[in-house]
Motif scaffolding. Structure first.
Motif, mmCIF file in Angstrom:
data_model
loop_
_atom_site.group_PDB
_atom_site.id
_atom_site.type_symbol
_atom_site.label_atom_id
_atom_site.label_comp_id
_atom_site.label_asym_id
_atom_site.label_seq_id
_atom_site.Cartn_x
_atom_site.Cartn_y
_atom_site.Cartn_z
ATOM 1 N N LYS A 261 44.796 37.969 29.808
ATOM 2 C CA LYS A 261 44.496 36.550 29.580
ATOM 3 C C LYS A 261 43.161 36.173 30.213
ATOM 4 C CE LYS A 261 49.333 35.164 29.727
ATOM 5 N NZ LYS A 261 50.359 34.520 30.560
ATOM 6 N N PHE A 262 42.965 36.633 31.447
ATOM 7 C CA PHE A 262 41.738 36.303 32.161
ATOM 8 C C PHE A 262 40.523 36.866 31.413
ATOM 9 C CE2 PHE A 262 38.492 36.582 35.444
ATOM 10 C CZ PHE A 262 38.591 35.327 36.032
ATOM 11 N N PHE A 263 40.611 38.113 30.989
ATOM 12 C CA PHE A 263 39.482 38.741 30.292
ATOM 13 C C PHE A 263 39.240 38.083 28.932
ATOM 14 C CE2 PHE A 263 39.303 41.705 33.632
ATOM 15 C CZ PHE A 263 38.130 42.430 33.505
ATOM 16 N N ARG B 272 34.026 40.358 45.796
ATOM 17 C CA ARG B 272 33.818 41.649 46.471
ATOM 18 C C ARG B 272 35.123 42.420 46.610
ATOM 19 N NH1 ARG B 272 31.526 39.545 51.117
ATOM 20 N NH2 ARG B 272 32.846 40.898 52.330
ATOM 21 N N MET B 273 36.218 41.698 46.856
ATOM 22 C CA MET B 273 37.503 42.380 47.004
ATOM 23 C C MET B 273 37.969 42.947 45.663
ATOM 24 S SD MET B 273 41.061 41.162 48.750
ATOM 25 C CE MET B 273 41.372 39.853 47.613
ATOM 26 N N TYR B 274 37.840 42.169 44.588
ATOM 27 C CA TYR B 274 38.263 42.638 43.262
ATOM 28 C C TYR B 274 37.351 43.749 42.740
ATOM 29 C CZ TYR B 274 41.844 39.076 42.303
ATOM 30 O OH TYR B 274 42.981 38.319 42.315
ATOM 31 N N ASP B 275 36.098 43.729 43.123
ATOM 32 C CA ASP B 275 35.133 44.737 42.685
ATOM 33 C C ASP B 275 35.292 45.991 43.551
ATOM 34 O OD1 ASP B 275 32.978 46.144 41.660
ATOM 35 O OD2 ASP B 275 31.468 44.934 42.681
ATOM 36 N N ILE B 276 36.339 46.743 43.284
ATOM 37 C CA ILE B 276 36.738 47.853 44.146
ATOM 38 C C ILE B 276 35.645 48.909 44.290
ATOM 39 C CG2 ILE B 276 38.393 49.766 44.391
ATOM 40 C CD1 ILE B 276 40.472 47.882 43.043
ATOM 41 N N ASP C 28 31.919 42.492 27.179
ATOM 42 C CA ASP C 28 31.600 43.874 27.561
ATOM 43 C C ASP C 28 32.745 44.583 28.284
ATOM 44 O OD1 ASP C 28 31.512 42.647 30.044
ATOM 45 O OD2 ASP C 28 29.531 43.422 30.584
ATOM 46 N N GLY C 29 33.902 43.903 28.419
ATOM 47 C CA GLY C 29 35.043 44.533 29.085
ATOM 48 C C GLY C 29 34.955 44.524 30.593
ATOM 49 N N GLN C 30 33.986 43.782 31.141
ATOM 50 C CA GLN C 30 33.836 43.651 32.587
ATOM 51 C C GLN C 30 33.509 42.207 32.899
ATOM 52 O OE1 GLN C 30 31.113 46.470 34.265
ATOM 53 N NE2 GLN C 30 32.120 48.209 33.325
ATOM 54 N N ILE C 31 33.859 41.803 34.124
ATOM 55 C CA ILE C 31 33.613 40.425 34.552
ATOM 56 C C ILE C 31 32.475 40.435 35.575
ATOM 57 C CG2 ILE C 31 34.601 38.420 35.733
ATOM 58 C CD1 ILE C 31 35.960 38.804 33.094
ATOM 59 N N SER C 32 31.408 39.699 35.264
ATOM 60 C CA SER C 32 30.315 39.527 36.218
ATOM 61 C C SER C 32 30.718 38.463 37.230
ATOM 62 C CB SER C 32 29.052 39.062 35.487
ATOM 63 O OG SER C 32 29.255 37.751 34.965
ATOM 64 N N PHE C 33 29.929 38.303 38.290
ATOM 65 C CA PHE C 33 30.257 37.266 39.268
ATOM 66 C C PHE C 33 30.243 35.890 38.611
ATOM 67 C CE2 PHE C 33 29.031 33.963 42.313
ATOM 68 C CZ PHE C 33 30.202 33.940 43.049
ATOM 69 N N GLN C 34 29.246 35.621 37.753
ATOM 70 C CA GLN C 34 29.162 34.304 37.124
ATOM 71 C C GLN C 34 30.388 34.036 36.249
ATOM 72 O OE1 GLN C 34 26.763 32.069 38.087
ATOM 73 N NE2 GLN C 34 28.190 30.686 37.090
ATOM 74 N N ARG D 15 30.584 44.392 39.152
ATOM 75 C CA ARG D 15 31.353 43.925 38.000
ATOM 76 C C ARG D 15 32.817 44.297 38.227
ATOM 77 N NH1 ARG D 15 27.942 42.059 34.620
ATOM 78 N NH2 ARG D 15 28.955 42.203 32.627
ATOM 79 N N ILE D 16 33.722 43.486 37.672
ATOM 80 C CA ILE D 16 35.154 43.768 37.806
ATOM 81 C C ILE D 16 35.660 44.287 36.471
ATOM 82 C CG2 ILE D 16 37.439 42.777 38.249
ATOM 83 C CD1 ILE D 16 36.021 40.598 39.907
ATOM 84 N N SER D 17 36.274 45.461 36.511
ATOM 85 C CA SER D 17 36.869 46.033 35.302
ATOM 86 C C SER D 17 38.317 45.571 35.194
ATOM 87 C CB SER D 17 36.822 47.563 35.366
ATOM 88 O OG SER D 17 37.698 48.032 36.379
ATOM 89 N N LYS D 18 38.911 45.776 34.024
ATOM 90 C CA LYS D 18 40.335 45.451 33.851
ATOM 91 C C LYS D 18 41.183 46.262 34.819
ATOM 92 C CE LYS D 18 40.853 43.682 29.188
ATOM 93 N NZ LYS D 18 41.618 43.783 27.946
ATOM 94 N N ASN D 19 40.827 47.512 34.988
ATOM 95 C CA ASN D 19 41.585 48.378 35.889
ATOM 96 C C ASN D 19 41.553 47.840 37.326
ATOM 97 O OD1 ASN D 19 43.122 50.740 36.493
ATOM 98 N ND2 ASN D 19 41.276 51.639 37.378
#
Length: 198
Positions: free
Chosen positions: A160-162, A117-121, A170-176, A126-130
């Motif tokens: 690295k993480f992405f 939730r914190m990273y998902d600004i 898809d350029g985004q990170i889901s919770f899973q 979903r968390i973007s690279k930005n």
């Protein structure tokens, strides 16, 4: 005795009633004892001015700037946002104690949901690279961390993480994907603990 006024000294801190403490302890995310809740309530009250019962983002930033060597203002904003569960721009004691309990939990699932939730600004699930870059830069700024050859810059860590964990590309990170990445790579856990040095 007729002219003397009785002095009633008010306690510096208000106390929580036993029913309030019991109600807080019923919450599935709160893992604190009654004594710990009381101690955190005293700490919470230290930052209140007269008549104020909720933390503002500015007070939150001041508290965090006293704890860390670097500038914690930007990171404190993200942390405040993750504590402010109802989105009203304030953190009351209930939100505060839940946020503390979850962010410091030994339960990796609880901690990762909170961190996500914190990273998902923008709150879109979903968390973007930005977004990840933004949080990592703020952690570096707050801890006065230097870019190291081993760890790299916030942008390099994000890349690295992405590369490793954006499984569907898809350029985004889901919770899973975030959970899988955090549970298999200790780096993200260190960063969640505001420790850029693994």
């Amino acid at each position: 005795m007729g002219n003397t006024k009785s002095l009633i000294l008010k306690p510096r801190f208000q106390k929580l009633g036993p029913e309030t403490i019991a109600d807080l302890q019923k919450h599935e995310d709160i893992d604190f004892t009654s004594a710990e809740i009381e101690e955190w309530y005293r700490e919470f009250q230290l930052h209140m001015t007269k008549g104020i019962t909720k933390l503002t983002v500015d007070v939150f930033k001041k508290v965090y700037n006293r704890v860390f060597e670097g500038d914690a203002s930007s990171f404190a904003y993200h942390l405040f946002r993750s504590f402010d569960m109802n989105g009203d721009g304030y953190v009351d004691f209930r939100e505060f104690i839940i946020g503390l309990s979850v962010s410091g939990s030994d339960n990796p699932d609880k901690k990762l949901k909170w961190a996500f939730r914190m990273y998902d600004i923008d709150g879109n699930g979903r968390i973007s690279k930005n977004e990840m870059n933004c949080i990592l830069r703020d952690i570096y700024k707050m801890t006065n961390a230097m870019v190291s050859d081993e760890l790299g810059s916030p942008e390099q860590i994000t890349d690295k993480f992405f590369t490793k964990f954006d499984l569907d590309g898809d350029g985004q990170i889901s919770f899973q994907e975030f959970k899988n990445g955090a549970l298999t790579d200790p780096l993200i856990i260190h960063l969640l603990e505001c420790d850029p040095d693994p």
